[in-house]
Design a protein around this motif. Structure first.
Motif, PDB file in Angstrom:
ATOM      1  N   ARG A 192       0.835  -1.199   0.000  1.00  0.00           N
ATOM      2  CA  ARG A 192       0.000   0.000   0.000  1.00  0.00           C
ATOM      3  C   ARG A 192       0.876   1.258   0.000  1.00  0.00           C
ATOM      4  NH1 ARG A 192      -5.464  -0.503   0.923  1.00  0.00           N
ATOM      5  NH2 ARG A 192      -6.219  -2.514   1.687  1.00  0.00           N
ATOM      6  N   GLU A 193       1.970   1.211   0.768  1.00  0.00           N
ATOM      7  CA  GLU A 193       2.884   2.353   0.791  1.00  0.00           C
ATOM      8  C   GLU A 193       3.522   2.534  -0.581  1.00  0.00           C
ATOM      9  OE1 GLU A 193       5.625   1.509   3.916  1.00  0.00           O
ATOM     10  OE2 GLU A 193       4.100   1.590   5.480  1.00  0.00           O
ATOM     11  N   ALA A 194       3.928   1.422  -1.186  1.00  0.00           N
ATOM     12  CA  ALA A 194       4.515   1.499  -2.524  1.00  0.00           C
ATOM     13  C   ALA A 194       3.508   2.059  -3.523  1.00  0.00           C
ATOM     14  CB  ALA A 194       4.984   0.119  -2.967  1.00  0.00           C
ATOM     15  N   LEU A 195       2.247   1.646  -3.381  1.00  0.00           N
ATOM     16  CA  LEU A 195       1.212   2.138  -4.284  1.00  0.00           C
ATOM     17  C   LEU A 195       1.022   3.641  -4.131  1.00  0.00           C
ATOM     18  CD1 LEU A 195      -1.037   1.599  -6.331  1.00  0.00           C
ATOM     19  CD2 LEU A 195      -2.560   1.091  -4.400  1.00  0.00           C
ATOM     20  N   ALA A 196       1.013   4.111  -2.880  1.00  0.00           N
ATOM     21  CA  ALA A 196       0.848   5.546  -2.641  1.00  0.00           C
ATOM     22  C   ALA A 196       1.975   6.345  -3.296  1.00  0.00           C
ATOM     23  CB  ALA A 196       0.806   5.814  -1.137  1.00  0.00           C
ATOM     24  N   VAL A 197       3.196   5.839  -3.183  1.00  0.00           N
ATOM     25  CA  VAL A 197       4.338   6.516  -3.803  1.00  0.00           C
ATOM     26  C   VAL A 197       4.214   6.481  -5.324  1.00  0.00           C
ATOM     27  CG1 VAL A 197       6.839   6.435  -4.144  1.00  0.00           C
ATOM     28  CG2 VAL A 197       5.872   6.076  -1.862  1.00  0.00           C
ATOM     29  N   GLN A 198       3.854   5.305  -5.865  1.00  0.00           N
ATOM     30  CA  GLN A 198       3.727   5.181  -7.316  1.00  0.00           C
ATOM     31  C   GLN A 198       2.664   6.119  -7.872  1.00  0.00           C
ATOM     32  OE1 GLN A 198       3.087   0.921  -7.688  1.00  0.00           O
ATOM     33  NE2 GLN A 198       5.184   0.597  -8.389  1.00  0.00           N
ATOM     34  N   ARG A 199       1.577   6.283  -7.147  1.00  0.00           N
ATOM     35  CA  ARG A 199       0.511   7.175  -7.622  1.00  0.00           C
ATOM     36  C   ARG A 199       1.010   8.615  -7.727  1.00  0.00           C
ATOM     37  NH1 ARG A 199      -4.406   4.712  -8.064  1.00  0.00           N
ATOM     38  NH2 ARG A 199      -5.011   3.069  -6.604  1.00  0.00           N
ATOM     39  N   GLN A 200       1.968   8.961  -6.872  1.00  0.00           N
ATOM     40  CA  GLN A 200       2.501  10.315  -6.886  1.00  0.00           C
ATOM     41  C   GLN A 200       3.506  10.552  -8.012  1.00  0.00           C
ATOM     42  OE1 GLN A 200       4.153  10.832  -2.960  1.00  0.00           O
ATOM     43  NE2 GLN A 200       2.186  11.328  -2.011  1.00  0.00           N
TER      44      GLN A 200
END
Length: 208
Positions: A3-11
Motif C-alpha cells: 500500500r505504501e509502494a502504491l501511494a508513492v507510485q501514484r505520486q
C-alpha cells in the motif's frame, strides 16, 4: 508495504504505468486471499484498465487479470459477473495461445465452474470435456492437472444427478493420483472423501 509502494507510485508514475498496474494487481490478489473482496475487486479492475491501455486487449497479462477478477466475483457470489470476466479471459487466451493450449484449458475450467454455479450444466460439461481433452493431449493422461479437472467434472456430474458418471470421473482422478511418483495426501484425501460420499448417495438411491 505494498500500500505504501502504491501511494508513492501514484505520486510519481503516470496513470497508465505498467508498474502501477503490477502493484494494483498484486494487491488485488493478496486482498482476495484474505477475503477483503470489495477492495480486491477495486484494485483488480483498476489494474485491468491500465493493462488494456498499456498492452492492448489481447495481452496475456489482461487475460490473467480477467481470470483474477472472475475469481473475486465468484467468491462474492456475483456469478453472472464472474462468467462475463471468464468469457472475456477465454477469448483473449484463445487468441493469444490458441484453442488447444494448456492455458486455454485452465480458463475453460474456470468458466465451466462458474457456469456450474449457474446451473448451466450443458455448456459447463462441454467446456470441462474440451479442457480435459486438451490436458490429456498436451500434458499426458497421468498428469495431476488432468486429475484435478476430473475432480471438477465429477462435481458437475454430481450436480446434474448423474452419480454414475460422477463416480467414474472421481475414480479416474484417484487412479491418477495413486500412480503419481509422489502421491500428495492433500489431493488424495479430498478425492477419497468425495468418492465415498458419491458411493453413499448411490447406495441410498439404490435402496429407495
Amino acid at each position: 508495504h505494498l500500500r505504501e509502494a502504491l501511494a508513492v507510485q501514484r505520486q510519481v508514475l503516470p496513470d497508465s504505468s505498467e508498474d502501477l498496474a503490477l502493484t494494483l494487481g498484486t494487491l488485488g490478489e493478496l486482498l482476495e486471499r484474505v477475503g477483503r473482496l470489495d477492495e480486491a475487486e477495486a484494485f483488480t479492475v483498476e489494474a485491468l484498465v491500465i493493462e488494456q491501455q498499456v498492452y492492448g486487449d489481447d495481452h496475456p497479462f489482461v487475460a490473467t487479470t480477467l481470470v483474477n477478477l472472475g475469481v473475486i466475483r465468484r467468491e462474492r457470489g456475483d456469478i453472472a459477473a464472474a462468467v462475463s470476466a471468464y468469457r472475456q479471459a477465454l477469448a483473449v487466451t484463445q487468441r493469444g495461445y490458441g484453442s488447444d493450449h494448456p492455458e486455454t484449458a485452465t480458463v475453460m475450467r474456470n468458466l465451466a465452474s462458474a457456469l456450474r454455479d449457474q446451473e448451466a450444466y450443458d455448456e459447463a460439461l462441454a467446456l470441462y470435456e474440451r479442457a480435459l481433452a486438451i490436458r490429456r493431449d498436451r500434458l499426458g493422461p497421468d498428469h495431476p492437472r488432468v486429475a484435478n479437472l476430473l475432480n471438477s467434472l465429477a462435481r458437475l456430474h454430481d450436480a446434474r444427478g448423474d452419480l454414475g458418471a460422477a463416480g467414474a470421473a472421481q475414480e479416474e482422478a484417484l487412479a491418477i493420483y495413486r500412480r503419481s511418483d509422489r502421491p500428495e495426501p492433500a489431493l488424495l484425501a479430498p478425492a477419497l472423501h468425495n468418492l465415498a460420499e458419491l458411493r453413499e448417495t448411490q447406495g441410498r438411491d439404490a435402496e429407495a
